[in-house]
Design a protein around this motif. Structure first.
Motif, PDB file in Angstrom:
ATOM      1  N   TYR A   1     -22.639 -43.278  39.629  1.00 13.22           N
ATOM      2  CA  TYR A   1     -22.004 -43.088  40.934  1.00 13.22           C
ATOM      3  C   TYR A   1     -21.498 -44.406  41.516  1.00 13.22           C
TER       4      TYR A   1
ATOM      5  N   THR B   1     -19.310 -41.845  49.929  1.00 11.27           N
ATOM      6  CA  THR B   1     -18.675 -40.736  49.212  1.00 11.27           C
ATOM      7  C   THR B   1     -17.973 -39.794  50.179  1.00 11.27           C
TER       8      THR B   1
ATOM      9  N   MET C   1     -17.509 -44.999  42.684  1.00 12.77           N
ATOM     10  CA  MET C   1     -17.147 -45.182  44.082  1.00 12.77           C
ATOM     11  C   MET C   1     -16.160 -46.314  44.312  1.00 12.77           C
TER      12      MET C   1
END
Length: 467
Positions: free
Chosen positions: A164, A51, A168
């Protein structure tokens, strides 16, 4: 299938597990790590590191977009999402290889598979449902981490409603995005996608974004994000998500109970985590689980003799650096190292890599007062700092909280450029139990952003020089 005995077995190879294993090996313990997916865990592969690589691309985009402010010209700026994602994945892969090398260098045995407690110091390892090894050790550390929480009716589908992991590796840039949850994960993704062109909306059930931060920081952050063009709804619940052919319609409900529908290309769910406590053999042990997290004492011990737990599997804060510290603490206690201290979670810094960045350590002003402290509070704005002006980064401020009677530093809270690097200075100070006097007498280099840390301390005592 092998049958092997060790001094220590670590179940999970994330930032808590692999660090614990390396430290154990350094202390002479015959150590094995059992990891079912990727060494480095979520942090290196799907969290902290990749991230930050994505956010670095967003930062570069922002700087180029404002090239004219620096007397430069840059035309035809465009986003190649595939290349952005490729770089992020390459960074993660490089670090995973690094962890593999470190474990090999320290002679830690790595076993590929799923570890499960079998009682009396045993761990059974399977891969794809087939037995791989039967291991035993006097000490076993559980470091199985956590995963994204999903709420009833708001389950991810991996296509339009993301966790998440999907966020990504997007194949294309969504034109519009809803982020559910405004903690560090949610706000970082909101910052990334918004900078690269997605019309971004953030929904938070609490009455302010970044709810664990000092209220002044939360308020400043909200104004900054809204100035950038984000839409933010606080004290708002997502009641339903309905997927379309290539969109999602979300039903929001605020304090007044009036429903509101918004339609976006994609939704990111960032509503917390749950510990990976399933199928690791806890049922036949005395290990206690509270709201999906393993209960431990100050030495990371569970109620089952010889079984320990660290990292996201246990209580907050759920941070990689907390997991690593717990891993070292736990192993050193096992090995009988002198001078080991329990972890004081109040001294663990937290960082959010949005724009502007947010960082903090210790008590908020509000919490300090709730705990009975009479406080002195100092603040210093970025606009008053020469380095910040030269960088073109004048948005933000630093806030410090002291006990008015003793001068003890109780907390520090920052928002602005590079505060995720600055915060460690205050973290060191709090570990050394510094007071305002030591901080005032410390010489800070000029010109640096760190000078604001000095000025904020001075301001708490009416002595600020540059504001």
């Amino acid at each position: 299938m092998s049958d092997t005995s060790y001094d220590l077995i670590v179940v999970g190879g994330g930032p808590g597990g692999y660090v614990a294993a390396i430290r154990a090996a350094q202390l002479g313990l015959e150590t094995a790590v059992v990891e079912r997916e990727h060494l480095g865990g979520i942090c290196l592969n799907w969290g902290c590191i990749p991230t930050k690589a994505l956010l670095r691309s967003a930062e570069a985009h922002r700087i180029i977009r404002h090239a004219g402010d620096f007397g430069l010209a840059a035309d035809n700026l465009r986003v190649d999402m595939a290349a952005v994602v490729k770089r992020s994945r390459a960074v993660a892969a490089q670090l995973t290889r690094g962890v593999t090398h470190l474990l090999k260098k320290n002679k830690v045995t790595v076993i590929d598979g799923h570890g499960r407690l079998t009682g009396q110091g045993g761990v059974a390892v399977t891969k794809d449902g087939k037995p791989v090894a039967e291991l035993s050790a006097k000490h076993i550390i559980l470091a199985t981490g956590a995963r994204a929480r999903s709420l009833p009716g708001l389950e991810p589908d991996g296509q339009r409603i993301w966790t998440y992991k999907e966020a990504m590796v997007p194949e294309t840039m969504p034109k519009s995005l809803l982020v559910v949850g405004s903690g560090a994960i949610g706000i970082e993704f909101a910052s990334f996608f918004h900078e690269l062109g997605a019309k971004t909306t953030v929904v938070e059930v609490m009455d302010r974004i970044l709810p664990v931060e000092d209220p002044e920081i939360s308020a400043f952050a909200r104004k900054a994000f809204e100035k950038q063009g984000m839409t933010i709804h606080t004290a708002t619940t997502v009641k339903a998500l309905k997927t379309g052919a290539d969109s999602v319609t979300a039903t929001l409900e605020g304090k007044d109970g009036t429903p509101q529908d918004i339609t976006v290309d994609r939704v990111i769910l960032a509503v917390g985590i749950v510990g990976n406590v399933e199928d690791i053999g806890l049922d036949a042990t005395k290990v206690k689980v509270d709201r999906s997290h393993v209960v431990t004492d100050e030495w990371c011990r569970t109620d089952e003799p010889g079984v320990y737990a660290i990292g996201d599997l246990t209580g907050p804060p759920w941070l990689a650096h907390k997991a690593s510290h717990e891993g070292v603490l736990c192993v050193e206690r096992i090995a009988g190292v002198e001078g080991v201290h329990p972890l004081d979670t109040r001294r663990i810094p937290g960082c959010t890599y949005c724009h502007p960045q947010v960082a903090s350590v210790g008590l908020t002003e509000e919490k300090a007062k709730e705990q009975g402290h009479k406080v002195r509070v100092g603040r210093f704005p970025f606009i008053g700092n020469g380095k910040a002006i030269a960088l073109g980064e004048t948005e933000g401020f630093i806030k410090t909280v002291f006990d008015a009677d003793t001068g003890e530093m109780l907390g520090a809270h920052m928002i602005g450029a590079e505060v995720t690097e600055l915060i460690q200075g205050y973290a060191v100070g709090m570990t050394l139990e510094t007071t305002e006097a030591e901080l005032m007498h410390t010489v800070f280099p000029h010109p640096t952003l760190s000078e604001m840390m000095h000025e904020s301390v001075l301001d708490a005592y009416g002595r600020a020089l540059h504001f």
